[in-house]
Design an enzyme around this catalytic site. Structure first.
Site, PDB file in Angstrom:
ATOM      1  N   HIS A 289     -19.389  15.108 -26.052  1.00 26.72           N
ATOM      2  CA  HIS A 289     -19.053  14.246 -27.186  1.00 26.72           C
ATOM      3  C   HIS A 289     -18.985  12.768 -26.822  1.00 26.72           C
ATOM      4  O   HIS A 289     -19.211  11.909 -27.654  1.00 26.72           O
ATOM      5  CB  HIS A 289     -17.737  14.689 -27.838  1.00 26.72           C
TER       6      HIS A 289
ATOM      7  N   LYS B  24      -0.065   7.514 -23.055  1.00 32.65           N
ATOM      8  CA  LYS B  24       0.450   7.888 -24.383  1.00 32.65           C
ATOM      9  C   LYS B  24       1.946   7.565 -24.438  1.00 32.65           C
ATOM     10  O   LYS B  24       2.311   6.433 -24.706  1.00 32.65           O
ATOM     11  CB  LYS B  24       0.198   9.376 -24.664  1.00 32.65           C
TER      12      LYS B  24
ATOM     13  N   ASP C  60       1.258  20.022 -19.918  1.00 38.13           N
ATOM     14  CA  ASP C  60       0.399  18.866 -20.131  1.00 38.13           C
ATOM     15  C   ASP C  60       1.216  17.976 -21.068  1.00 38.13           C
ATOM     16  O   ASP C  60       1.346  18.246 -22.251  1.00 38.13           O
ATOM     17  CB  ASP C  60      -0.925  19.319 -20.769  1.00 38.13           C
TER      18      ASP C  60
ATOM     19  N   PHE D  24      -6.511  20.758 -23.918  1.00 40.40           N
ATOM     20  CA  PHE D  24      -7.193  19.498 -24.216  1.00 40.40           C
ATOM     21  C   PHE D  24      -8.576  19.491 -23.551  1.00 40.40           C
ATOM     22  O   PHE D  24      -8.797  20.211 -22.580  1.00 40.40           O
ATOM     23  CB  PHE D  24      -6.335  18.316 -23.737  1.00 40.40           C
ATOM     24  N   ASP D  25      -9.490  18.656 -24.059  1.00 45.45           N
ATOM     25  CA  ASP D  25     -10.881  18.739 -23.571  1.00 45.45           C
ATOM     26  C   ASP D  25     -11.033  18.425 -22.080  1.00 45.45           C
ATOM     27  O   ASP D  25     -11.814  19.070 -21.385  1.00 45.45           O
ATOM     28  CB  ASP D  25     -11.844  17.897 -24.422  1.00 45.45           C
TER      29      ASP D  25
ATOM     30  N   TYR E 291       0.839  -1.206   0.000  1.00 44.04           N
ATOM     31  CA  TYR E 291       0.000   0.000   0.000  1.00 44.04           C
ATOM     32  C   TYR E 291       0.872   1.253   0.000  1.00 44.04           C
ATOM     33  O   TYR E 291       0.631   2.191  -0.764  1.00 44.04           O
ATOM     34  CB  TYR E 291      -0.905  -0.014   1.246  1.00 44.04           C
TER      35      TYR E 291
ATOM     36  N   ALA F  60       1.360  14.625 -22.075  1.00 49.47           N
ATOM     37  CA  ALA F  60       0.995  13.303 -22.594  1.00 49.47           C
ATOM     38  C   ALA F  60       1.928  12.836 -23.722  1.00 49.47           C
ATOM     39  O   ALA F  60       2.337  11.687 -23.771  1.00 49.47           O
ATOM     40  CB  ALA F  60      -0.455  13.331 -23.070  1.00 49.47           C
TER      41      ALA F  60
HETATM   42  C1  LIG Z   1      -3.043  16.396 -24.247  1.00 46.31           C
HETATM   43  C2  LIG Z   1      -3.840  15.545 -23.316  1.00 46.31           C
HETATM   44  N1  LIG Z   1      -3.965  15.897 -22.035  1.00 46.31           N
HETATM   45  C3  LIG Z   1      -4.660  15.157 -21.157  1.00 46.31           C
HETATM   46  C4  LIG Z   1      -5.291  14.009 -21.548  1.00 46.31           C
HETATM   47  C5  LIG Z   1      -6.102  13.235 -20.545  1.00 46.31           C
HETATM   48  O1  LIG Z   1      -5.481  12.033 -20.237  1.00 46.31           O
HETATM   49  P1  LIG Z   1      -6.303  10.738 -19.805  1.00 46.31           P
HETATM   50  O2  LIG Z   1      -7.084  10.267 -20.984  1.00 46.31           O
HETATM   51  O3  LIG Z   1      -5.245   9.773 -19.376  1.00 46.31           O
HETATM   52  O4  LIG Z   1      -7.177  11.116 -18.668  1.00 46.31           O
HETATM   53  C6  LIG Z   1      -5.203  13.605 -22.875  1.00 46.31           C
HETATM   54  C7  LIG Z   1      -5.891  12.380 -23.321  1.00 46.31           C
HETATM   55  O5  LIG Z   1      -6.106  12.100 -24.456  1.00 46.31           O
HETATM   56  C8  LIG Z   1      -4.461  14.392 -23.786  1.00 46.31           C
HETATM   57  O6  LIG Z   1      -4.342  14.073 -25.081  1.00 46.31           O
END
Ligand SMILES: Cc1ncc(COP(=O)(O)O)c(C=O)c1O
Length: 458
Positions: free
Chosen positions: A450, A259, A216, A125-126, A73, A218
């Site tokens: 979406h 990613k 960010d 990102f969304d 843990y 990824a």
């Molecule tokens: C640029 C970016 N930031 C954040 C995220 C969110 O990551 P997760 O899908 O692991 O929650 C994504 C996911 O596609 C992304 O492309």
């Protein structure tokens, strides 16, 4: 002339069967899914380009690392191995696992973002935008104007417009801006990279005003590949050296490890500041789990540590990004409009110009995604008006500059023969495009609609 052609620096040891439905079956399946590709069962998809997130193939080394997972843990060996790998690659001393990227955003923004704040960025990102708007704060986009022109050749369309950035800071005031988010590469903007020069300039502005700069991250390794291959002065540097330099300009990072760390589930926050780490710890424990696992199992942290090393190797990145370009070139040769330069993880079909007779409020990129599925069993995702959501204040539809169908390529999963099928499917749709009709929304959620919206044909 005598150059050896490129091929993947791996071979296939295990395969997974996929099913190919008939066209009639696909018409039936997509109607049942109410024209939302997220609603399809994955087994009804032949080539799944919905996302490159968590869909990659792990290596034999990663699979064997799973067996070393320490599931304690607190303070597991696997956590310390993962932390060391992250610190080695990014330089950040404080690391906190989360179950995926949006969870990292949730924890960090719980500490840093409050109602009325402004979060500057480059095409957030969304999920990032979702977490900002959920807190009644506003995401303000400072991406360079060139990014809005789908075919304009620019090596770094993810770059921030530094003049706009400074203007925004003076307009809103530093006290309203708790952080800036720089997305590398920029997913919503077409998988486009940010140059080192721009990263440095953004860093300088943030330093000047005392605004923390968070990446960010990824697809940070893909961003580094573009810096190496497109920016002068970096050709002879290794990806790992470039990555280290990139992060040296940031105060922290959120990471969707699904990613560029090539794992199926996981994420983390990393940072320089101990106080920020301590503040995040409380929210991590509440939302994710104890600070040394944060929603991840020990075995996944082992695979993450290994995946980060593999994902920052030049040969791997070269094969991956060349495959994306292979598909991009096939599509371009067919005369189909798409975003150029091609992205690092995906190609983005320009649905506004593919289906110019379908107005934005009839969701041309969603329509194109549906038609490509019908034609070839390929699943992409809409990056357009559906994704843009309604304005949280006025509830009016927000109309983005571009209507895109993103075809994201999972890492180490498909062959170039699969890419041939994708290009063929797009050509079939292209040949009958004038007879294609729009869609209207039947159901939508208030935020991030979406994923769950349903549609009917007009
Ligand atoms: C640029 C970016 N930031 C954040 C995220 C969110 O990551 P997760 O899908 O692991 O929650 C994504 C996911 O596609 C992304 O492309």
């Amino acid at each position: 002339m005598n150059k050896m052609p490129y091929a993947e620096p791996w071979r296939i040891k295990m395969v997974e069967q996929v099913k190919v439905l008939t066209r009639e079956e696909r018409i039936e399946k997509i109607a049942k899914a109410e024209y939302n590709l997220f609603n399809l069962a994955a087994e009804d998809v032949y080539i799944d380009l919905l996302t490159d997130s968590g869909t990659g193939a792990m290596s034999a080394d990663q699979w064997s690392a799973l067996m070393l997972g320490d599931e304690s843990y607190a303070g597991s060996k696997s956590f310390f191995k993962m932390k060391q790998a992250i610190t080695d690659i990014t330089g950040f001393p404080y690391v906190m696992p989360t179950h995926q990227g949006r969870a990292a955003e949730n924890v960090l923004f719980s500490v840093m973002v409050k109602k009325g704040d402004i979060i500057l960025g480059n095409s957030h990102f969304d999920t990032t935008k979702g977490h900002i708007e959920f807190r009644h704060a506003t995401a303000v986009d400072c991406t360079i104007a060139e990014a809005g022109d789908p075919t304009l050749q620019h090596p770094f369309k993810g770059n921030v417009d530094i003049t706009k950035l400074e203007q925004c800071i003076s307009e809103y005031g530093k006290s309203k801006i708790p952080l800036m988010v720089l997305t590398v590469t920029c997913n919503s903007g077409g998988g486009q990279p940010v140059s080192m020069e721009n990263i440095k300039a953004v860093h300088a502005v943030c330093q000047k005003y005392g605004i923390p700069l968070i990446f960010d991250s990824a697809r940070f390794a893909e961003n580094a590949y573009f810096i190496k291959t497109r920016e002068s002065g970096y050709a002879n540097k290794s990806i790992k050296e470039i990555v280290k330099e990139m992060f040296s300009y940031a105060d922290g990072m959120t990471m969707s490890a699904k990613k560029d760390a090539i794992i199926n589930m996981g994420g983390f926050i990393a940072m320089r500041d101990q106080q920020l780490y301590r503040n995040c710890a409380t929210f991590n424990i509440m939302f994710e789990g104890y600070i040394t696992y944060g929603g991840m199992s020990g075995r996944d942290m082992e695979a993450l540590a290994m995946g980060l090393q593999e994902g920052t190797e030049y040969d791997y990145l070269h094969a991956r990004i060349s495959q994306v370009a292979y598909l991009g070139n096939l599509v371009k040769a067919a005369g189909i409009p798409l975003i150029e330069p091609f992205g690092g993880h995906a190609i983005y079909i320009d649905a506004k110009n593919f289906l110019p007779h379908i107005p934005q409020l009839q969701y041309p990129a969603q329509v194109l995604g549906v038609e490509l599925y019908i034609e070839a069993g390929v699943r992409g995702v809409e990056i357009g008006t559906v994704l843009a959501d309604r304005d949280p204040q006025t509830r009016e539809e927000r109309l983005p500059k571009m209507e895109l169908l993103r075809l994201a390529i999972p890492r180490r999963v498909y062959t170039n023969s699969h890419m041939d099928v994708v290009a063929w499917g797009l050509k079939q749709v292209w040949n009958r495009k004038d007879n294609i009709k729009g869609l209207k929304i039947k159901y939508e959620a208030e935020i991030m609609r979406h994923f769950t919206a349903t549609f009917e044909k007009i």
